[in-house]
Design a protein around this motif. Structure first.
Motif, PDB file in Angstrom:
ATOM      1  N   MET A  96       0.820  -1.205   0.000  1.00 57.64           N
ATOM      2  CA  MET A  96       0.000   0.000   0.000  1.00 57.64           C
ATOM      3  C   MET A  96       0.859   1.262   0.000  1.00 57.64           C
ATOM      4  O   MET A  96       0.546   2.249  -0.664  1.00 57.64           O
ATOM      5  CB  MET A  96      -0.925  -0.007   1.215  1.00 57.64           C
ATOM      6  CG  MET A  96      -1.976  -1.108   1.190  1.00 57.64           C
ATOM      7  SD  MET A  96      -3.265  -0.812  -0.033  1.00 57.64           S
ATOM      8  CE  MET A  96      -4.197   0.473   0.785  1.00 57.64           C
ATOM      9  N   ARG A  97       1.946   1.238   0.743  1.00 55.81           N
ATOM     10  CA  ARG A  97       2.771   2.441   0.880  1.00 55.81           C
ATOM     11  C   ARG A  97       3.705   2.654  -0.316  1.00 55.81           C
ATOM     12  O   ARG A  97       3.898   3.792  -0.761  1.00 55.81           O
ATOM     13  CB  ARG A  97       3.588   2.366   2.171  1.00 55.81           C
ATOM     14  CG  ARG A  97       2.731   2.417   3.440  1.00 55.81           C
ATOM     15  CD  ARG A  97       3.596   2.462   4.692  1.00 55.81           C
ATOM     16  NE  ARG A  97       2.800   2.335   5.906  1.00 55.81           N
ATOM     17  CZ  ARG A  97       2.165   3.345   6.502  1.00 55.81           C
ATOM     18  NH1 ARG A  97       2.245   4.558   6.004  1.00 55.81           N
ATOM     19  NH2 ARG A  97       1.479   3.134   7.619  1.00 55.81           N
ATOM     20  N   SER A  98       4.285   1.571  -0.827  1.00 54.48           N
ATOM     21  CA  SER A  98       5.322   1.734  -1.845  1.00 54.48           C
ATOM     22  C   SER A  98       4.996   1.103  -3.194  1.00 54.48           C
ATOM     23  O   SER A  98       5.650   1.377  -4.189  1.00 54.48           O
ATOM     24  CB  SER A  98       6.636   1.139  -1.332  1.00 54.48           C
ATOM     25  OG  SER A  98       6.514  -0.277  -1.197  1.00 54.48           O
ATOM     26  N   GLY A  99       4.009   0.209  -3.228  1.00 49.13           N
ATOM     27  CA  GLY A  99       3.690  -0.483  -4.464  1.00 49.13           C
ATOM     28  C   GLY A  99       4.479  -1.762  -4.657  1.00 49.13           C
ATOM     29  O   GLY A  99       4.263  -2.482  -5.638  1.00 49.13           O
ATOM     30  N   GLU A 100       5.354  -2.082  -3.735  1.00 49.55           N
ATOM     31  CA  GLU A 100       6.154  -3.299  -3.820  1.00 49.55           C
ATOM     32  C   GLU A 100       5.277  -4.500  -3.480  1.00 49.55           C
ATOM     33  O   GLU A 100       4.782  -4.623  -2.371  1.00 49.55           O
ATOM     34  CB  GLU A 100       7.345  -3.229  -2.858  1.00 49.55           C
ATOM     35  CG  GLU A 100       8.156  -4.501  -2.766  1.00 49.55           C
ATOM     36  CD  GLU A 100       8.667  -4.970  -4.120  1.00 49.55           C
ATOM     37  OE1 GLU A 100       8.433  -6.146  -4.452  1.00 49.55           O
ATOM     38  OE2 GLU A 100       9.268  -4.153  -4.848  1.00 49.55           O
ATOM     39  N   ALA A 101       5.068  -5.399  -4.458  1.00 54.28           N
ATOM     40  CA  ALA A 101       4.099  -6.492  -4.285  1.00 54.28           C
ATOM     41  C   ALA A 101       4.735  -7.864  -4.185  1.00 54.28           C
ATOM     42  O   ALA A 101       4.017  -8.865  -4.141  1.00 54.28           O
ATOM     43  CB  ALA A 101       3.102  -6.483  -5.447  1.00 54.28           C
ATOM     44  N   SER A 102       6.061  -7.936  -4.118  1.00 56.27           N
ATOM     45  CA  SER A 102       6.700  -9.254  -4.131  1.00 56.27           C
ATOM     46  C   SER A 102       6.293 -10.098  -2.931  1.00 56.27           C
ATOM     47  O   SER A 102       6.091 -11.310  -3.043  1.00 56.27           O
ATOM     48  CB  SER A 102       8.225  -9.094  -4.171  1.00 56.27           C
ATOM     49  OG  SER A 102       8.682  -8.347  -3.056  1.00 56.27           O
ATOM     50  N   GLY A 103       6.147  -9.461  -1.765  1.00 57.64           N
ATOM     51  CA  GLY A 103       5.739 -10.210  -0.572  1.00 57.64           C
ATOM     52  C   GLY A 103       4.350 -10.788  -0.708  1.00 57.64           C
ATOM     53  O   GLY A 103       4.105 -11.942  -0.359  1.00 57.64           O
ATOM     54  N   LEU A 104       3.421  -9.992  -1.235  1.00 59.21           N
ATOM     55  CA  LEU A 104       2.050 -10.482  -1.412  1.00 59.21           C
ATOM     56  C   LEU A 104       1.989 -11.554  -2.489  1.00 59.21           C
ATOM     57  O   LEU A 104       1.231 -12.520  -2.375  1.00 59.21           O
ATOM     58  CB  LEU A 104       1.124  -9.324  -1.775  1.00 59.21           C
ATOM     59  CG  LEU A 104       0.725  -8.390  -0.631  1.00 59.21           C
ATOM     60  CD1 LEU A 104      -0.062  -7.210  -1.157  1.00 59.21           C
ATOM     61  CD2 LEU A 104      -0.092  -9.134   0.416  1.00 59.21           C
TER      62      LEU A 104
END
Length: 408
Positions: A96-104
């Protein structure tokens, strides 16, 4: 605000509500006395009654908002007490904060989740989903009183008996004759997509103090609740739930399965001039005893303003304000649910419903609320395309009755 302060505020608002209703009764009695004198009600009295009636509605709204605050739990650690939950929460917050989706991506791949990724968005953590649904139950009045079913597929399909099983009495040694077959109706309630698109600045997202999950829940609650509330009452079933007012209605004496029975007020667009509350009594007793025990009135503000003036033959008002800060108003000792999407009284309108909505109406929630982050469409704002799938419809046509504002 502490729990003690909140309770004290609730007591103060409830006291204001009771004082306002006492003033309402006194002014309405004065109006009725003027009418009985054949001189007609004084304009000043009518205006005073309207002002007090408006004050009653405003005070009740304040009480409803405070009840919501009193029942609002904190989102966070206490509900996320396992490793996978904390991992999902952390990955979602980072997305949500950075757009980094690798964890999800890794989490949903591990869970074999279908439809995830950049095109379908990512599932919000379970505590956030619970908070959104809890808020919807408060803001969406029909959801709050209906039966709610969670599904993992596209629709809820169920069989419902329209006649009940055939049965009879026999002696111990008597032959058992074959009974008639039970009549079943096949009912399908598809889950339709509902969306909201809150926006945030990057500065807000960069602020570590801001609880992003709480922010999402607060941003989508009103949008979802308003759309749901309208659909559950009068939705046509096309890409949305089917509301109970969208089904065919017939005079209750001619009721059959697939229709909703109605009774008449006795006047077009109004209650009858003589004994107007008789229509409400007829409405209550149009419902079978098994449903009546859990019966609730559903109406808008304008209809409630009318019935608030009615009295019994002993002079007691049939509408009563809440007894406690977390309770609701009652009409003839049955709870009153205020739904702004119910139509105002007009010629042939169906402005008041009474029934056991828990057995009569079903809300279908597909598990999972998804969020897709879009930083491109409205720069410099970041949009969060948030979707949930929800359906609804009447599941028992015997359990709901309507009041039609008509003479015949």
């Amino acid at each position: 605000m502490s729990a003690v302060e909140t309770k004290s505020a609730g007591d103060d608002i409830l006291a204001d509500l009771n004082r306002a209703f006492s003033a309402f009764k006194e002014t309405n009695d004065e109006r009725l006395t003027q009418l009985e004198s054949r001189l007609g009600a004084d304009v000043v009295t009518e205006e005073k009654l309207a002002r007090i009636d408006h004050a009653l509605d405003d005070t009740k709204s304040r009480l409803d908002r405070l009840a919501l605050e009193m029942s609002r739990p904190r989102i966070g650690g206490k509900l996320v007490d396992d490793h996978s939950g904390r991992e999902h929460k952390s990955a979602f917050n980072h997305y949500m904060r950075s757009g980094e989706a690798s964890g999800l991506k890794a989490l949903e791949a591990k869970a074999l989740s279908r439809g995830s990724g950049p095109d379908g968005g990512y599932l919000v953590p379970l505590p956030t989903e619970r908070e959104v649904l809890r808020r919807l139950a408060k803001f969406s009045p029909i959801r709050a009183i209906s039966s709610v079913r969670e599904i993992s597929g596209a629709s809820l399909r169920r069989a419902f008996s329209t006649t009940g099983p055939a049965a009879g009495w026999v002696a111990e040694a008597d032959p058992r004759p074959q009974t008639n077959n039970q009549q079943l109706a096949d009912m399908t309630f598809p889950a339709m997509e509902l969306y909201a698109m809150p926006a945030a600045t990057q500065a807000l997202l960069d602020d570590a103090v801001v609880d992003i999950e709480q922010w999402i829940a607060e941003e989508v609650q009103t949008a979802f609740a308003e759309q749901e509330g309208a659909a559950f009452v009068s939705g046509d079933g096309v890409n949305k739930p089917k509301g109970f007012l969208a089904y065919a209605t017939v005079a209750d004496a001619s009721w059959s399965w697939g229709n909703i029975g109605h009774v008449l007020t006795g006047a077009a667009g109004a209650f009858a001039a003589t004994d107007p509350s008789d229509a409400l009594v007829n409405l209550v007793y149009a419902l079978r005893a098994g449903f009546r025990q859990n019966g609730k009135f559903v109406m808008g503000r304008r209809a409630q303003s009318l019935v608030r003036q009615f009295k019994t033959t002993t002079g007691d008002y049939i509408w009563s304000p809440p007894a406690t800060a977390d309770a609701g108003a009652s009409l003839m000792n049955f709870p009153v649910v205020e739904a702004e999407d119910m139509p105002d009284p007009a010629a042939n309108s169906l402005s008041i419903a009474f029934g056991d909505f828990e057995r009569g109406y079903v809300v279908v929630d597909r598990v999972g609320i998804r969020v897709l982050r879009d930083p491109y469409s409205a720069k410099p704002y970041v949009l969060f395309y948030t979707t949930k799938r929800v359906g609804g419809g009447v599941q028992n046509f015997e359990a709901i009755k309507l009041l039609k504002f008509a003479a015949s």
